[in-house]
Design a protein around this motif. Structure first.
Motif, PDB file in Angstrom:
ATOM      1  N   SER A 133       0.814  -1.218   0.000  1.00  0.00           N
ATOM      2  CA  SER A 133       0.000   0.000   0.000  1.00  0.00           C
ATOM      3  C   SER A 133       0.844   1.263   0.000  1.00  0.00           C
ATOM      4  O   SER A 133       0.296   2.365   0.053  1.00  0.00           O
ATOM      5  CB  SER A 133      -0.913   0.009   1.231  1.00  0.00           C
ATOM      6  N   GLY A 134       2.151   1.097  -0.057  1.00  0.00           N
ATOM      7  CA  GLY A 134       3.041   2.247  -0.072  1.00  0.00           C
ATOM      8  C   GLY A 134       4.339   1.923   0.629  1.00  0.00           C
ATOM      9  O   GLY A 134       4.433   0.969   1.409  1.00  0.00           O
ATOM     10  N   LYS A 192       5.424   6.209   4.579  1.00  0.00           N
ATOM     11  CA  LYS A 192       4.202   6.237   5.385  1.00  0.00           C
ATOM     12  C   LYS A 192       4.509   6.602   6.844  1.00  0.00           C
ATOM     13  O   LYS A 192       3.765   7.370   7.472  1.00  0.00           O
ATOM     14  CB  LYS A 192       3.486   4.894   5.291  1.00  0.00           C
ATOM     15  N   ASN A 193       5.619   6.081   7.374  1.00  0.00           N
ATOM     16  CA  ASN A 193       6.026   6.452   8.733  1.00  0.00           C
ATOM     17  C   ASN A 193       6.290   7.951   8.836  1.00  0.00           C
ATOM     18  O   ASN A 193       5.877   8.605   9.808  1.00  0.00           O
ATOM     19  CB  ASN A 193       7.279   5.673   9.140  1.00  0.00           C
ATOM     20  N   PRO A 232       0.648   3.973  10.167  1.00  0.00           N
ATOM     21  CA  PRO A 232       1.004   3.684   8.769  1.00  0.00           C
ATOM     22  C   PRO A 232      -0.039   2.815   8.062  1.00  0.00           C
ATOM     23  O   PRO A 232      -0.270   2.980   6.856  1.00  0.00           O
ATOM     24  CB  PRO A 232       2.347   2.963   8.900  1.00  0.00           C
ATOM     25  N   LEU A 289      -2.822   4.589   6.035  1.00  0.00           N
ATOM     26  CA  LEU A 289      -2.492   5.345   4.833  1.00  0.00           C
ATOM     27  C   LEU A 289      -2.336   4.446   3.617  1.00  0.00           C
ATOM     28  O   LEU A 289      -1.776   3.348   3.702  1.00  0.00           O
ATOM     29  CB  LEU A 289      -1.184   6.120   5.029  1.00  0.00           C
ATOM     30  N   MET A 348      -0.871   5.003  -0.390  1.00  0.00           N
ATOM     31  CA  MET A 348      -0.225   5.923  -1.315  1.00  0.00           C
ATOM     32  C   MET A 348      -0.915   5.851  -2.673  1.00  0.00           C
ATOM     33  O   MET A 348      -1.284   4.766  -3.140  1.00  0.00           O
ATOM     34  CB  MET A 348       1.255   5.608  -1.454  1.00  0.00           C
ATOM     35  N   TRP A 390      -1.721  10.612  -1.096  1.00  0.00           N
ATOM     36  CA  TRP A 390      -2.075   9.631  -0.070  1.00  0.00           C
ATOM     37  C   TRP A 390      -3.531   9.815   0.341  1.00  0.00           C
ATOM     38  O   TRP A 390      -4.130  10.869   0.131  1.00  0.00           O
ATOM     39  CB  TRP A 390      -1.167   9.744   1.151  1.00  0.00           C
ATOM     40  N   GLN A 412       8.652   7.607  -4.102  1.00  0.00           N
ATOM     41  CA  GLN A 412       8.332   7.482  -2.679  1.00  0.00           C
ATOM     42  C   GLN A 412       9.605   7.416  -1.841  1.00  0.00           C
ATOM     43  O   GLN A 412       9.691   8.025  -0.771  1.00  0.00           O
ATOM     44  CB  GLN A 412       7.491   6.229  -2.432  1.00  0.00           C
TER      45      GLN A 412
END
Length: 478
Positions: free
Chosen positions: A155-156, A161-162, A177, A180, A182, A333, A359
């Motif tokens: 998912s990313g 994400k962190n 995380p 979320l 992305m 996001w 990313q």
């Protein structure tokens, strides 16, 4: 060797400047001109487009091509860049007011020979940390070249994400995380958000004026939009919203941009945000929040998203780095709350995975601690342009022009005297090398015909001053 259309353009230009064709006089039709000068029809079309870009002729809907009210000063002001464009693509201006075509036609302006492209919501490239991001990207590719050959999954990127979770916590949004996903920019985030809560025949509430891309998304999905008017200093009118909710069945969601609304630029006060959330709870609606401009406050404190007060998971929060850090990355996001599982499924069926290299670069940039400093500089630059632009509007634009809002420093939303059609004004200004966004695009009903959105997120210089002067002159002559 000169192209045939350039040869014909030089001939017609000479005749126009010699007075053989007078301003306002209709030029021969494409077919007649082709027969007279023994060129192909396509050559004549390219010639007329080229002359239009030079400011010598103008197209009139369903009427033909006419000699423009040109002068040497008009031609010289835009000659440098205009002469460099050999074959600008045609823009079908009438289609700009069509929901089905407005995105395509507006973006086609970018390929025109423009000195000032003030029609898109992007800041000057030099205001972004391009060199630092490029160095990070080079290092990423050197150290991890095999990532190009690896098929991305998930998912990313976890590191990004962190970093986003930590950043969003500073403005009151409490996420993990896992909350979320992305996306490919905020455009995809909004698209999957809408598809997760509404289907063809359903109704959603939107602001008015509103970002034209959202209207086009809704039309493509077969979803109806109810436009709720915005107030320049508080955003969506909650009184009008409450009335609509009381009298309209089938509403599935409210879509809002509470922080620096596009195109007004206003920020909704916190008490209004809380009340809006309560209305969504009261009527059991999803609330889709677009917060792409939230980090760009000229104030010391970033305005809080509505998501910060969401305890039921009904706010679908959408963000992006496209305005604040790296437009070309197209990294966005979404935190969908109670709708996250469906959103994830829709994202996978729509575009699978968001590319990982960008990313990774964004994650390292955020982890380096460079983001706060960059945003501070960006906000200072956005704020610095506002006084000069206001002064230019007051100096150059026709009497009766109103500056509705400058909040955020990203654009101006201008109300011109009622008789001025800004779509017609756009046709004239593009031939002089300047583009803006006409107000009619910001409503499905074609309202705001005498409004325009003008991007001011660029350094104030002589070119901007000259452009504002010329745009003001064109508006005054309308």
């Amino acid at each position: 060797m000169q192209h045939s259309y350039r040869q014909l353009a030089a001939l017609l230009s000479k005749k126009i400047k010699a007075g053989q064709y007078q301003p306002g006089e209709r030029l021969p039709s494409v077919r007649a001109c082709a027969e007279e000068h023994e060129f192909s029809v396509s050559t004549v079309i390219r010639c007329y487009r080229y002359l239009e870009a030079q400011g010598l002729v103008e197209a009139r809907s369903k009427s033909g091509m006419y000699v423009a009210d040109w002068s040497e000063s008009h031609v010289q002001q835009g000659s440098t860049l205009k002469s460099a464009a050999a074959h600008p693509p045609a823009v079908e201006y009438d289609k700009l007011i069509s929901l089905q075509h407005r995105m395509t036609e507006l973006y086609s302006l970018t390929a025109q020979p423009l000195e000032l492209g003030l029609h898109l919501a992007s800041a000057a490239a030099e205001w972004y940390p391009c060199e630092l991001l490029a160095k990070i990207a080079q290092r990423q590719l050197r150290q991890h070249p095999m990532q190009i050959g690896a098929y991305p999954a998930g998912s990313g990127l976890p590191s990004l994400k962190n970093s986003l979770v930590q950043w969003l916590a500073t403005c009151g949004v409490d996420l993990t995380p896992a909350d979320l996903l992305m996306t490919n920019g905020s455009t995809e985030a909004l698209s999957v958000a809408l598809r997760s809560v509404a289907q063809a025949g359903d109704t959603v509430i939107v602001e008015s004026p509103v970002y034209f891309g959202l209207l086009q998304m809704l039309e493509n999905l077969g979803v109806k939009a109810i436009e709720i008017p915005c107030v320049s200093d508080t955003g969506m009118s909650l009184e009008a919203l409450e009335y609509a909710l009381e009298h309209q069945n089938g509403v599935r969601a409210i879509v809002t941009m509470p922080n620096f609304q596009n195109p007004l630029g206003c920020v909704m006060p916190d008490k209004h945000k809380k009340r809006l959330l309560k209305l969504a709870e009261q009527y059991d609606l999803a609330l889709i929040e677009d917060d792409v401009f939230g980090d760009l406050s000229a104030q010391a404190e970033r305005p809080q998203p509505i998501k910060a007060w969401d305890k039921q998971g009904r706010v679908i929060y959408c963000g992006s780095c496209s305005k604040s850090i790296a437009p070309a990355f197209r990294i966005g996001w979404i935190a969908g709350g109670r709708y996250q599982a469906k959103i994830t499924s829709l994202k996978l069926s729509h575009s699978l995975i968001t590319p990982l290299l960008e990313q990774a670069v964004l994650a390292e940039f955020m982890q380096s601690g460079a983001l706060p400093s960059h945003l501070r500089k960006l906000r200072e630059r956005l704020s610095a342009s506002i006084p000069q632009v206001i002064a230019a509007v007051q100096r150059y634009f026709p009497v009766g022009t109103q500056i509705v809002s400058t909040a955020g420093g990203w654009w101006l939303w201008l109300e011109l005297p009622e008789h001025i059609d800004t779509l017609a004004l756009l046709r004239q200004s593009v031939s002089r090398g300047i583009a803006f966004t006409p107000g009619a695009l910001f409503s499905s009903s074609g309202k705001y015909a005498n409004y325009l959105r003008l991007n001011i997120a660029r350094p104030w210089d002589k070119q901007m001053d000259n452009g504002m002067r010329l745009l003001g002159q064109l508006a005054s002559a309308s």
